[in-house]
Design an enzyme around this catalytic site. Sequence first.
Site, short mmCIF file in Angstrom:
data_model
loop_
_atom_site.label_atom_id
_atom_site.label_comp_id
_atom_site.label_asym_id
_atom_site.label_seq_id
_atom_site.Cartn_x
_atom_site.Cartn_y
_atom_site.Cartn_z
N GLY A 60 0.84 -1.20 0.00
CA GLY A 60 0.00 0.00 0.00
C GLY A 60 0.87 1.24 0.00
CD GLN A 65 3.40 5.90 2.76
OE1 GLN A 65 2.42 5.32 2.26
NE2 GLN A 65 4.42 5.23 3.27
CB CYS A 110 5.52 2.51 7.38
SG CYS A 110 4.91 4.00 6.55
CG LEU A 111 6.96 1.39 1.38
CD1 LEU A 111 6.30 1.60 0.03
CD2 LEU A 111 8.09 0.38 1.30
CG HIS A 153 -0.33 1.14 7.10
ND1 HIS A 153 0.60 0.67 8.00
CD2 HIS A 153 0.34 1.97 6.27
CE1 HIS A 153 1.79 1.23 7.75
NE2 HIS A 153 1.66 2.01 6.71
CD GLU A 154 -0.91 2.39 2.73
OE1 GLU A 154 -0.21 1.39 2.96
OE2 GLU A 154 -0.44 3.57 2.76
CG HIS A 157 0.37 6.93 5.68
ND1 HIS A 157 1.42 7.37 6.46
CD2 HIS A 157 0.67 5.66 5.32
CE1 HIS A 157 2.31 6.40 6.58
NE2 HIS A 157 1.89 5.36 5.91
C1 LIG Z 1 8.99 -4.44 9.59
N1 LIG Z 1 8.38 -5.75 9.58
C2 LIG Z 1 7.36 -5.96 8.78
O1 LIG Z 1 6.89 -5.10 8.07
C3 LIG Z 1 6.75 -7.31 8.79
C4 LIG Z 1 7.58 -8.41 9.01
C5 LIG Z 1 7.02 -9.69 9.01
C6 LIG Z 1 5.66 -9.89 8.79
C7 LIG Z 1 4.82 -8.78 8.59
C8 LIG Z 1 3.36 -8.99 8.39
C9 LIG Z 1 5.37 -7.49 8.62
N2 LIG Z 1 4.56 -6.39 8.40
C10 LIG Z 1 4.27 -5.90 7.17
N3 LIG Z 1 4.74 -6.52 6.08
C11 LIG Z 1 4.41 -5.98 4.89
N4 LIG Z 1 4.84 -6.56 3.72
C12 LIG Z 1 5.24 -7.95 3.75
C13 LIG Z 1 6.25 -8.27 2.71
N5 LIG Z 1 5.85 -7.76 1.41
C14 LIG Z 1 6.61 -8.24 0.30
C15 LIG Z 1 7.95 -8.59 0.47
C16 LIG Z 1 8.69 -9.05 -0.61
C17 LIG Z 1 8.11 -9.17 -1.88
C18 LIG Z 1 6.77 -8.84 -2.05
C19 LIG Z 1 6.04 -8.37 -0.95
CL1 LIG Z 1 4.37 -7.99 -1.19
C20 LIG Z 1 5.57 -6.34 1.37
C21 LIG Z 1 4.56 -5.97 2.43
N6 LIG Z 1 3.68 -4.85 4.77
C22 LIG Z 1 3.23 -4.30 5.92
N7 LIG Z 1 2.44 -3.23 5.83
C23 LIG Z 1 1.67 -2.74 6.98
S1 LIG Z 1 0.14 -2.25 6.24
C24 LIG Z 1 0.98 -1.64 4.78
C25 LIG Z 1 2.04 -2.72 4.55
C26 LIG Z 1 3.20 -2.19 3.71
O2 LIG Z 1 3.09 -2.12 2.50
N8 LIG Z 1 4.32 -1.83 4.35
C27 LIG Z 1 5.45 -1.40 3.60
N9 LIG Z 1 3.52 -4.78 7.13
#
Ligand SMILES: CNC(=O)c1cccc(C)c1Nc1nc(N2CCN(c3ccccc3Cl)CC2)nc(N2CSC[C@H]2C(=O)NC)n1
Length: 183
Positions: A60, A65, A110-111, A153-154, A157
């Site tokens: 997301g 952002q 979060c990015l 989450h989004e 923001h």
């Molecule tokens: C720091 N540790 C963690 O983040 C975390 C750590 C473990 C488990 C969870 C569950 C975590 N939590 C979490 N993991 C994600 N991803 C998992 C990996 N994935 C991804 C990775 C690689 C290729 C393709 C993809 Cl798809 C990308 C997305 N995303 C979000 N969020 C929170 S809601 C918005 C969303 C977001 O896009 N964040 C950038 N949280």
Amino acid sequence: MITMKDIVREGHPALREKAQAVAVPPSKEDIELAERLLQFVKNSQDPALAERYDLRPGIGLASPQVGISKRIIAVHVEDENGHLHSHALLNPKIVSHSVKVTYLEGGEGCLSVDREVPGFVPRYEKITVKGINTKSEPVELKLKGLVAIVFQHEIDHLDGIMFYDRINKEQPFDPPSTVSLTR
Ligand SMILES: CNC(=O)c1cccc(C)c1Nc1nc(N2CCN(c3ccccc3Cl)CC2)nc(N2CSC[C@H]2C(=O)NC)n1
């Protein structure tokens, strides 16, 4: 194309502002921004593109952002049932939600946050979201599970809320339960 250099990090004012609603019907510019946000999220999940452009994967992204304080979000995620949810939404609003709460066991990332912030983030298990899509049509989405979490989450923001604002400071890994919300 949006790359990581366009993504603002903690400390940038846009992450703590209440974003402005976009004019209705949306302008070509706002629709293009929505489409660019969605394209980033898709690109970030493509191993070749992510490597070539050094993209951190996400499911997301919200307009603040990229430093633009407008109420626009993009979500691209395959849920636990293998269903793909791909949306770019303008003026998204949670119009109803379950009492029951849930959370990602791995916590949230979060990015715009270049660090791990451990802890469970309470989210509503089910939500109904209203908004406008990039064809300027009103949409109403009934969501649950992972995609509902990402939308929350989004949308946070857009109101200057970061995921870690919602982590229980005393007990970060205390499983959020509905009861605690009523106590
Ligand atoms: C720091 N540790 C963690 O983040 C975390 C750590 C473990 C488990 C969870 C569950 C975590 N939590 C979490 N993991 C994600 N991803 C998992 C990996 N994935 C991804 C990775 C690689 C290729 C393709 C993809 Cl798809 C990308 C997305 N995303 C979000 N969020 C929170 S809601 C918005 C969303 C977001 O896009 N964040 C950038 N949280």
